[in-house]
Write an enzyme that holds these catalytic residues in place. Structure first.
Site, short mmCIF file in Angstrom:
data_model
loop_
_atom_site.label_atom_id
_atom_site.label_comp_id
_atom_site.label_asym_id
_atom_site.label_seq_id
_atom_site.Cartn_x
_atom_site.Cartn_y
_atom_site.Cartn_z
N ASN A 1 -7.28 -2.24 6.46
CA ASN A 1 -6.71 -3.02 7.31
C ASN A 1 -5.32 -2.69 7.41
O ASN A 1 -4.59 -2.81 8.49
CB ASN A 1 -7.33 -3.88 7.23
CG ASN A 1 -6.66 -5.58 8.09
OD1 ASN A 1 -6.68 -4.75 9.60
ND2 ASN A 1 -5.55 -5.86 7.53
N TYR B 1 3.46 5.67 16.14
CA TYR B 1 2.51 4.40 15.92
C TYR B 1 0.97 6.03 16.50
O TYR B 1 0.14 5.32 15.34
CB TYR B 1 2.56 3.41 16.54
CG TYR B 1 1.58 2.62 16.42
CD1 TYR B 1 1.23 2.04 15.39
CD2 TYR B 1 0.11 2.39 17.40
CE1 TYR B 1 0.20 0.79 14.89
CE2 TYR B 1 -0.66 1.10 17.23
CZ TYR B 1 -0.76 0.85 15.70
OH TYR B 1 -2.41 0.34 15.40
N THR C 1 -2.26 -10.81 17.93
CA THR C 1 -2.30 -10.78 16.34
C THR C 1 -0.55 -11.67 15.61
O THR C 1 0.23 -11.21 17.22
CB THR C 1 -3.13 -10.46 15.22
OG1 THR C 1 -2.22 -9.18 15.14
CG2 THR C 1 -4.37 -9.87 15.12
N GLU C 2 -0.27 -10.88 14.38
CA GLU C 2 1.19 -11.30 14.08
C GLU C 2 1.57 -9.69 14.91
O GLU C 2 2.79 -9.50 14.82
CB GLU C 2 1.77 -11.01 13.10
CG GLU C 2 1.25 -12.72 13.09
CD GLU C 2 1.46 -13.41 11.63
OE1 GLU C 2 2.38 -12.24 10.85
OE2 GLU C 2 0.50 -14.84 10.96
N VAL D 1 0.36 -0.91 0.32
CA VAL D 1 -0.24 -0.21 -0.07
C VAL D 1 0.56 1.07 0.13
O VAL D 1 0.34 2.68 -0.52
CB VAL D 1 -1.48 0.60 1.12
CG1 VAL D 1 -2.07 -1.00 0.88
CG2 VAL D 1 -0.37 -0.12 2.79
N SER E 1 -7.42 2.39 16.14
CA SER E 1 -7.31 1.60 16.87
C SER E 1 -6.60 2.56 18.51
O SER E 1 -7.93 3.57 17.94
CB SER E 1 -5.87 1.61 17.25
OG SER E 1 -5.20 1.21 18.05
P1 NDP Z 1 -1.20 -8.04 11.59
O1 NDP Z 1 0.96 -7.78 11.82
O2 NDP Z 1 -1.28 -9.77 11.60
O3 NDP Z 1 -1.26 -8.50 10.42
C1 NDP Z 1 -1.04 -6.54 9.64
C2 NDP Z 1 -1.22 -6.97 8.10
O4 NDP Z 1 -1.32 -5.89 7.23
C3 NDP Z 1 -0.68 -7.53 7.01
O5 NDP Z 1 -1.53 -8.35 6.15
C4 NDP Z 1 0.59 -7.87 6.30
O6 NDP Z 1 -0.13 -7.94 5.38
C5 NDP Z 1 -0.21 -6.22 5.99
N1 NDP Z 1 0.13 -4.82 5.83
C6 NDP Z 1 0.99 -4.43 6.32
N2 NDP Z 1 2.16 -3.68 5.81
C7 NDP Z 1 1.83 -3.91 4.33
C8 NDP Z 1 2.33 -2.86 3.75
N3 NDP Z 1 3.20 -1.97 3.40
N4 NDP Z 1 0.78 -3.06 2.70
C9 NDP Z 1 -0.04 -3.77 2.38
N5 NDP Z 1 -0.53 -4.38 2.86
C10 NDP Z 1 0.67 -4.37 4.62
O7 NDP Z 1 -1.63 -7.23 12.52
P2 NDP Z 1 -3.18 -7.27 12.66
O8 NDP Z 1 -4.24 -7.66 11.82
O9 NDP Z 1 -3.26 -6.97 13.94
O10 NDP Z 1 -3.24 -5.39 12.20
C11 NDP Z 1 -4.45 -5.02 11.24
C12 NDP Z 1 -4.39 -3.62 12.05
O11 NDP Z 1 -5.01 -3.45 13.02
C13 NDP Z 1 -3.70 -2.63 11.36
O12 NDP Z 1 -4.11 -1.93 10.77
C14 NDP Z 1 -2.71 -2.37 13.32
O13 NDP Z 1 -3.03 -1.11 13.37
C15 NDP Z 1 -4.53 -2.13 13.95
N6 NDP Z 1 -5.07 -2.94 14.84
C16 NDP Z 1 -4.21 -4.25 15.85
C17 NDP Z 1 -3.87 -4.33 16.77
C18 NDP Z 1 -3.08 -5.55 17.79
O14 NDP Z 1 -3.47 -5.11 19.09
N7 NDP Z 1 -3.89 -5.99 16.79
C19 NDP Z 1 -5.02 -3.22 17.76
C20 NDP Z 1 -5.82 -1.93 17.20
C21 NDP Z 1 -5.58 -1.69 15.71
P3 NDP Z 1 2.11 -8.30 4.16
O15 NDP Z 1 2.93 -8.51 5.26
O16 NDP Z 1 2.02 -9.81 4.21
O17 NDP Z 1 2.18 -7.12 3.22
C1 8X3 Z 2 -2.59 -1.24 18.50
C2 8X3 Z 2 -3.28 -1.45 19.76
O1 8X3 Z 2 -2.19 -0.65 22.26
O2 8X3 Z 2 -0.65 -2.05 21.02
O3 8X3 Z 2 -3.52 -0.73 17.73
O4 8X3 Z 2 -1.36 0.14 21.01
S1 8X3 Z 2 -1.90 -0.98 20.91
#
Ligand code: NDP
Ligand code: 8X3
Length: 258
Positions: A90, A156, A191-192, A64, A143
């Site tokens: 996402n 972040y 998640t990861e 992206v 978030s």
């Molecule tokens: P993951 O690391 O499991 O997933 C992140 C996803 O983003 C992967 O599929 C990765 O795919 C993709 N991604 C990262 N960079 C790029 C890029 N440059 N282009 C396209 N895709 C990209 O984490 P989450 O599922 O937790 O994260 C998803 C969203 O949720 C994020 O926006 C995160 O900030 C948000 N979030 C997460 C929280 C948490 O505690 N886990 C809490 C609040 C919000 P790939 O590497 O294959 O490109």
């Molecule tokens: C991810 C949740 O609390 O690590 O957005 O910022 S936190």
């Protein structure tokens, strides 16, 4: 919930929340467009979902951060007559935990380029068609970090504050066009995310969720589906979704026996 007349584009669909959204929308019968960088993950997900559900799944290698790649992706969709009804923005990540004056600028660039500029790149490309067709729904994954700022996570948090501003502003820009804009803003989700934040340090990542029960990716996907399934006259602007063990970003109840 029936999404069988919808096509849903999910960015960052190769793991975590994005992958859970793909599964949840597939259960609702939606056709899917799954985007991320790791094509092996997307290929496996598409094969699995197409076997289990009678849906069409298209996958695309999209970083992206690259405006050229995102624009070409949008042009391919248009050329193939694929109209996106629901966009789940996402793709995102955190990198590092450090005070601003000791911050790693490569980490900053990656977060800002992905979470802010990347989200804008995809939004610009996809929302144009929604406005032309007079309907569509953008659901941003924000978030709790877009509502609060915590020590060492300033950049972040700044990116997620930007996502909150984009959600509100895009809602204003598209007012009257038939396009709805929502955000789902979770606290801790297992998640990861933390492994990525700590550059692969699994032990440190596990510590983030120690002694508490975080949200699952599916919990967040269910919230996304709730937003997407409101009737056309209603819109969830922001939904904050927290684990019961978390009251605010740094207020987490932990039980060492758990
Ligand atoms: P993951 O690391 O499991 O997933 C992140 C996803 O983003 C992967 O599929 C990765 O795919 C993709 N991604 C990262 N960079 C790029 C890029 N440059 N282009 C396209 N895709 C990209 O984490 P989450 O599922 O937790 O994260 C998803 C969203 O949720 C994020 O926006 C995160 O900030 C948000 N979030 C997460 C929280 C948490 O505690 N886990 C809490 C609040 C919000 P790939 O590497 O294959 O490109
Ligand atoms: C991810 C949740 O609390 O690590 O957005 O910022 S936190």
């Amino acid at each position: 919930m029936d999404f069988s007349d919808k096509t849903v584009l999910i960015t960052g669909a190769s793991s975590g929340i994005g992958a859970a959204c793909a599964e949840a929308f597939a259960q609702g019968g939606a056709d899917l467009v799954l985007a991320a960088r790791r094509m092996d993950r997307l290929e496996a997900a598409a094969a699995d979902l197409c076997t289990r559900f009678e849906i069409e799944v298209r996958i695309a290698a999209v970083d992206v951060r690259s405006r050229d790649v995102v624009d070409a992706f949008g042009a391919d969709l248009e050329a193939d007559g694929v109209n996106i009804d629901i966009l789940v923005n996402n793709a995102g990540l955190a990198r590092g935990l450090a005070p601003v004056h000791e911050g790693d600028v490569a980490d900053w660039d990656e977060m800002i380029d992905t979470n802010v500029k990347g989200l804008l790149n995809v939004t610009r490309t996809i929302v144009r068609g929604m406005v032309d067709r007079g309907e569509g729904h953008v659901i941003n994954i924000g978030s709790i970090a877009g509502h609060e700022t915590y020590a060492n996570g300033v950049v972040y948090c700044a990116t997620k504050h930007a996502v909150a501003a984009i959600t509100r502003g895009l809602g204003i820009d598209t007012l009257g066009t038939g396009v709805r804009v929502s955000s789902v803003d979770p606290g801790l989700v297992n998640t990861e995310f933390s492994v990525v934040r700590f550059h692969g340090d699994q032990e440190r990542a596990d510590g983030v969720y120690a002694g508490m029960t975080p949200l699952s990716a599916r919990d967040v996907a269910d919230a996304v589906l709730f937003c997407a399934s409101r009737p056309a006259h209603a819109n969830v602007r922001e939904m904050v979704l927290m684990p019961a063990d978390q009251a605010a970003a740094v207020y987490v109840h932990r039980d060492e026996n758990r």
